[in-house]
Design a protein around this motif. Structure first.
Motif: not given
Lengths: 249, 249
Positions: B58-59, B80-81, B83-84, B87-88, B90-91, B94, B97
């Motif tokens: 899950l990263g 997890l929250r 981390h979520l 991740l968001e 990071e998305r 990107i 970018q």
DNA sequence: GTTGACTTTGACGTTACGTCAACTTCTACG
DNA sequence: CGTAGAAGTTGACGTAACGTCAAAGTCAAC
């Protein structure tokens, strides 16, 4: 006109350490080095540095930049296109990861016993598994396996109920003497494919390999043949036909 | 029942090196170590390993996993929250970018001279710039600066034309004696904000700092005051009002 | 006794620098 | 002219999570 390393760092919004690093890599050589070892940079260096920093902001690696800064716009365009693909794949990957984390988070919050004591299901048939997984990748199997273990019992039951329905229909078609490439059987195979797609659309080799595993691994064979001998073979053939018709690789 | 390190690696779909690595970090300790130094793992280890590998897929980072595997589902959910969110972000990053790379790629293919010889515009007013940028971050300025340099001349012209129109309207409002917090001036400020938003929605400190730079840096002051003395001050005040009313942080 | 599979510890490599450390050089000031 | 302080140099370690040798010991089977 020339500037010291600290001047250039300030002007370009970076650090002297970075400039020295670029120097080591041969990315950006000082226009002049004093007798005392001091580095001095001229306008050409600044132009080059601006290009380097722009490309780096876009996420390119230094080796890629090194190949590009000395080349023409042709090289730059190629590098950017390659990089763009990479970025898009990365965004997709993160999207999938986000979905996985959300699911896992929900399960965890619902108080599910994440990965309970039945970790051992499937750890006792390594004999066949090994042969089969080697063909289409162990990682894919392991990954799916962990996914499966992370589901709640209710989800597993539902998942298995759908599978049983599909298996029954396959068996019925088999009894009726339908061919693997018949419309009827292919329609069931479509449902089977959709069922598998819960964890993400299967790749072609994965799907085909899975079909072979249905025949090779008695644990899976039993799933189909209990509704009628020979069904597993029909399913495998149907899956191959389906893959050839609908999946690319 | 216990297994050797290679057995466990095969069963879990990983490598012995990874298991040794987890051992070093104290993430996964063998249940038994033979007199010869060989590591042996029992069922409990396998359960633990499955959890670790799922979280890693899950990263999550290993330190984060280490804090979680020994805790209850409460800790896991929190991790997890967090981390979520990561991740968001990071998305999104990107995504931005990708947009930047697409733009740069288009410019490059159109044969634009990416960052031509006018790299030096703006490199001569470091005196004021330094004071101002230190308040709201040099990086933001440098980044916007590189973006600006990467535009085509036509884009720059268009960008500047819009700016001139806005500046003229500001000057006219100033001559008419409008206050910084009047509806009329705030409407112009809104257009100014939109104009700036081309490179991404400005953060509040950035926007406010920019307003101060309009007064502090003669190069910018001139942009406004040439249409009427004192306009720059009005603009700065209007930007602060706008920021307080519409921007957070 | 030998072969081959498996194990151990140890150490380097990976990305793009950040962060000391130890030492030298330049610049300004009293 | 001596000295403080800012800025310069090289050198080396640290980062995340292992992959990949290397050297050497252990085990099972023939």
């Amino acid at each position: 006109m020339e500037w010291s390393i600290q001047d250039v760092a300030r002007l370009a919004g970076t650090t002297s350490r970075t400039l020295r690093h670029y120097g080591e890599l041969g990315l950006l050589t000082p226009s002049r080095v004093g007798g005392n070892g001091y580095r001095y940079f001229d306008q050409g260096c600044l132009v080059r540095l601006q290009r380097i920093l722009l490309l780096r902001e876009l996420g390119l690696g230094l080796p890629a930049i090194a190949e590009v800064v000395d080349g023409g716009p042709q090289d730059t365009a190629t590098a950017l296109r390659t990089h763009l693909e990479l970025l898009e794949r990365e965004r997709e990957r993160i999207g999938r990861q986000i979905a996985s984390v959300r699911t896992t988070l929900r399960k965890t919050e619902e108080g599910e016993q994440l990965m309970a004591e039945e970790v051992f299901d499937g750890f006792d048939h390594t004999q066949y598994e090994q042969e089969v997984t080697e063909r289409w990748g162990r990682d894919a199997y392991q990954s799916a396996d962990r996914w499966w273990r992370s589901l709640s019992q209710a989800d597993k039951d539902e998942f298995q109920r759908r599978q049983r329905d599909i298996a029954k229909d396959f068996a019925q078609a088999h009894l009726a003497g339908r061919a693997a490439d018949s419309d009827e059987v292919q329609a069931i195979t479509q449902r089977h494919f959709d069922w598998l797609s819960i964890t993400g659309r299967p790749a072609k080799p994965y799907f085909v390999g899975l079909g072979e595993m249905y025949v090779a691994d008695p644990r899976f064979t039993e799933n189909y043949d209990r509704h009628g001998e020979g069904t597993a073979v029909l399913v495998r053939d149907a899956m191959r036909v389906y893959a050839d018709r609908n999946l690319t690789d």
